[in-house]
Design a protein around this motif. Structure first.
Motif, PDB file in Angstrom:
ATOM      1  N   MET A   1       0.851  -1.196   0.000  1.00 47.57           N
ATOM      2  CA  MET A   1       0.000   0.000   0.000  1.00 47.57           C
ATOM      3  C   MET A   1       0.881   1.239   0.000  1.00 47.57           C
ATOM      4  O   MET A   1       1.890   1.277   0.676  1.00 47.57           O
ATOM      5  N   ARG A 126     -17.966   1.969   3.279  1.00 49.15           N
ATOM      6  CA  ARG A 126     -17.116   1.683   2.150  1.00 49.15           C
ATOM      7  C   ARG A 126     -17.802   2.094   0.854  1.00 49.15           C
ATOM      8  O   ARG A 126     -19.011   2.362   0.840  1.00 49.15           O
ATOM      9  N   THR A 152      -8.344   4.210   2.653  1.00 46.40           N
ATOM     10  CA  THR A 152      -7.643   3.482   1.605  1.00 46.40           C
ATOM     11  C   THR A 152      -8.430   3.599   0.315  1.00 46.40           C
ATOM     12  O   THR A 152      -9.554   3.101   0.204  1.00 46.40           O
ATOM     13  N   LEU A 154      -9.088   2.784  -3.542  1.00 48.88           N
ATOM     14  CA  LEU A 154      -8.902   1.650  -4.430  1.00 48.88           C
ATOM     15  C   LEU A 154      -8.869   2.144  -5.867  1.00 48.88           C
ATOM     16  O   LEU A 154      -9.796   2.822  -6.315  1.00 48.88           O
ATOM     17  N   TRP A 155      -7.809   1.820  -6.577  1.00 45.55           N
ATOM     18  CA  TRP A 155      -7.611   2.308  -7.951  1.00 45.55           C
ATOM     19  C   TRP A 155      -7.350   1.110  -8.865  1.00 45.55           C
ATOM     20  O   TRP A 155      -6.315   0.464  -8.772  1.00 45.55           O
ATOM     21  N   VAL A 164      -5.946  -4.024  -8.654  1.00 44.75           N
ATOM     22  CA  VAL A 164      -6.371  -2.858  -7.887  1.00 44.75           C
ATOM     23  C   VAL A 164      -5.241  -2.413  -6.961  1.00 44.75           C
ATOM     24  O   VAL A 164      -4.720  -3.201  -6.177  1.00 44.75           O
ATOM     25  N   ARG A 165      -4.866  -1.151  -7.062  1.00 45.15           N
ATOM     26  CA  ARG A 165      -3.894  -0.560  -6.148  1.00 45.15           C
ATOM     27  C   ARG A 165      -4.620  -0.038  -4.914  1.00 45.15           C
ATOM     28  O   ARG A 165      -5.754   0.436  -5.003  1.00 45.15           O
ATOM     29  N   ARG A 166      -3.967  -0.128  -3.775  1.00 45.47           N
ATOM     30  CA  ARG A 166      -4.507   0.382  -2.516  1.00 45.47           C
ATOM     31  C   ARG A 166      -3.633   1.562  -2.094  1.00 45.47           C
ATOM     32  O   ARG A 166      -2.437   1.402  -1.841  1.00 45.47           O
ATOM     33  N   ARG A 168      -3.187   4.902   0.395  1.00 47.68           N
ATOM     34  CA  ARG A 168      -3.597   5.547   1.640  1.00 47.68           C
ATOM     35  C   ARG A 168      -3.727   7.043   1.407  1.00 47.68           C
ATOM     36  O   ARG A 168      -2.776   7.706   0.985  1.00 47.68           O
ATOM     37  N   HIS A 186     -12.818   2.570  -9.407  1.00 44.43           N
ATOM     38  CA  HIS A 186     -12.235   3.072  -8.168  1.00 44.43           C
ATOM     39  C   HIS A 186     -13.230   2.887  -7.028  1.00 44.43           C
ATOM     40  O   HIS A 186     -14.415   2.643  -7.256  1.00 44.43           O
ATOM     41  N   ALA A 189     -11.963   1.404   0.491  1.00 47.89           N
ATOM     42  CA  ALA A 189     -12.056   0.255   1.394  1.00 47.89           C
ATOM     43  C   ALA A 189     -12.773   0.661   2.687  1.00 47.89           C
ATOM     44  O   ALA A 189     -12.850   1.851   3.017  1.00 47.89           O
TER      45      ALA A 189
END
Length: 206
Positions: A1, A126, A152, A154-155, A164-166, A168, A186, A189
């Motif tokens: 992350m 979320r 977080t 989500l991308w 999916v990238r997380r 912060r 997108h 979380a």
């Protein structure tokens, strides 16, 4: 992350036409939150129902000429708040100028949002992965401002199921996406603790 720290001014590229502007709104947080409270007095936060009948965990309201709503009839923009029967509160210049400036940082000059979705997250709330498809002006970017508790982000990709990238996000971080990244999936979380406010600026009308 990826961790982005509140107050740190740097740019994290997410893709073509998309980036996190870390700490970009850090000097405006207090004024932005005060303005959100004023807007919510006129158009209170509410938990919308999806077309499938599910109640959203995120509470929301809007300001601007258009407001995003959801119910059993579908997702859409409306000029009148269905809860109050009145027009949505006007978009404050503080909001509009921040959105214009942030969009310009990524080359989206002249961005003129007519809708600001204001989402309120509490612990457990979320936002599922989705694309923003209800706008009549998809050529305009999206500008998203984080206030309050860290979250977080989500991308994903332009197709569901891509990695999916997380990321912060802290208070004052701004995410901008448009162009080739405009239809990226997108979401957010589940929030661990505290309360988070998110401002999402869009050009809803043609």
């Amino acid at each position: 992350m990826s961790d982005l720290f509140t107050g740190e001014r740097r740019t994290v590229v997410l893709g073509e036409g998309a980036a996190v502007l870390a700490g970009y709104a850090g000097d405006r947080v207090e004024a932005l939150l005060e303005t959100v409270a004023t807007i919510a007095e006129a158009s209170p936060f509410r938990h919308l129902v999806t077309p499938g009948g599910f109640v959203m965990s995120v509470a929301m309201t809007n300001c601007g000429r258009q407001g995003w709503v959801s119910d059993r009839r579908g997702y859409r923009y409306e000029r009148v708040d269905p809860l109050t029967g009145r027009d949505w509160p006007a978009m404050p210049e503080l909001f509009a100028s921040l959105a214009r400036q942030a969009a310009a940082e990524l080359g989206f000059d002249g961005f003129a949002p007519d809708a600001c979705l204001i989402n309120r997250y509490v612990a457990g709330a979320r936002l599922s992965l989705h694309q923003d498809r209800d706008e009549a002006s998809p050529e305009a970017p999206i500008v998203s401002v984080s206030l309050g508790a860290p979250a977080t982000f989500l991308w994903g990709g332009v197709a569901r199921g891509e990695r999916v990238r997380r990321i912060r996000l802290g208070e004052g971080d701004v995410v901008v996406w448009g162009g080739a990244s405009r239809m990226v999936f997108h979401g957010v979380a589940p929030l661990h603790a505290g309360e988070r406010i998110n401002l999402t600026f869009r050009r809803a009308a043609a």
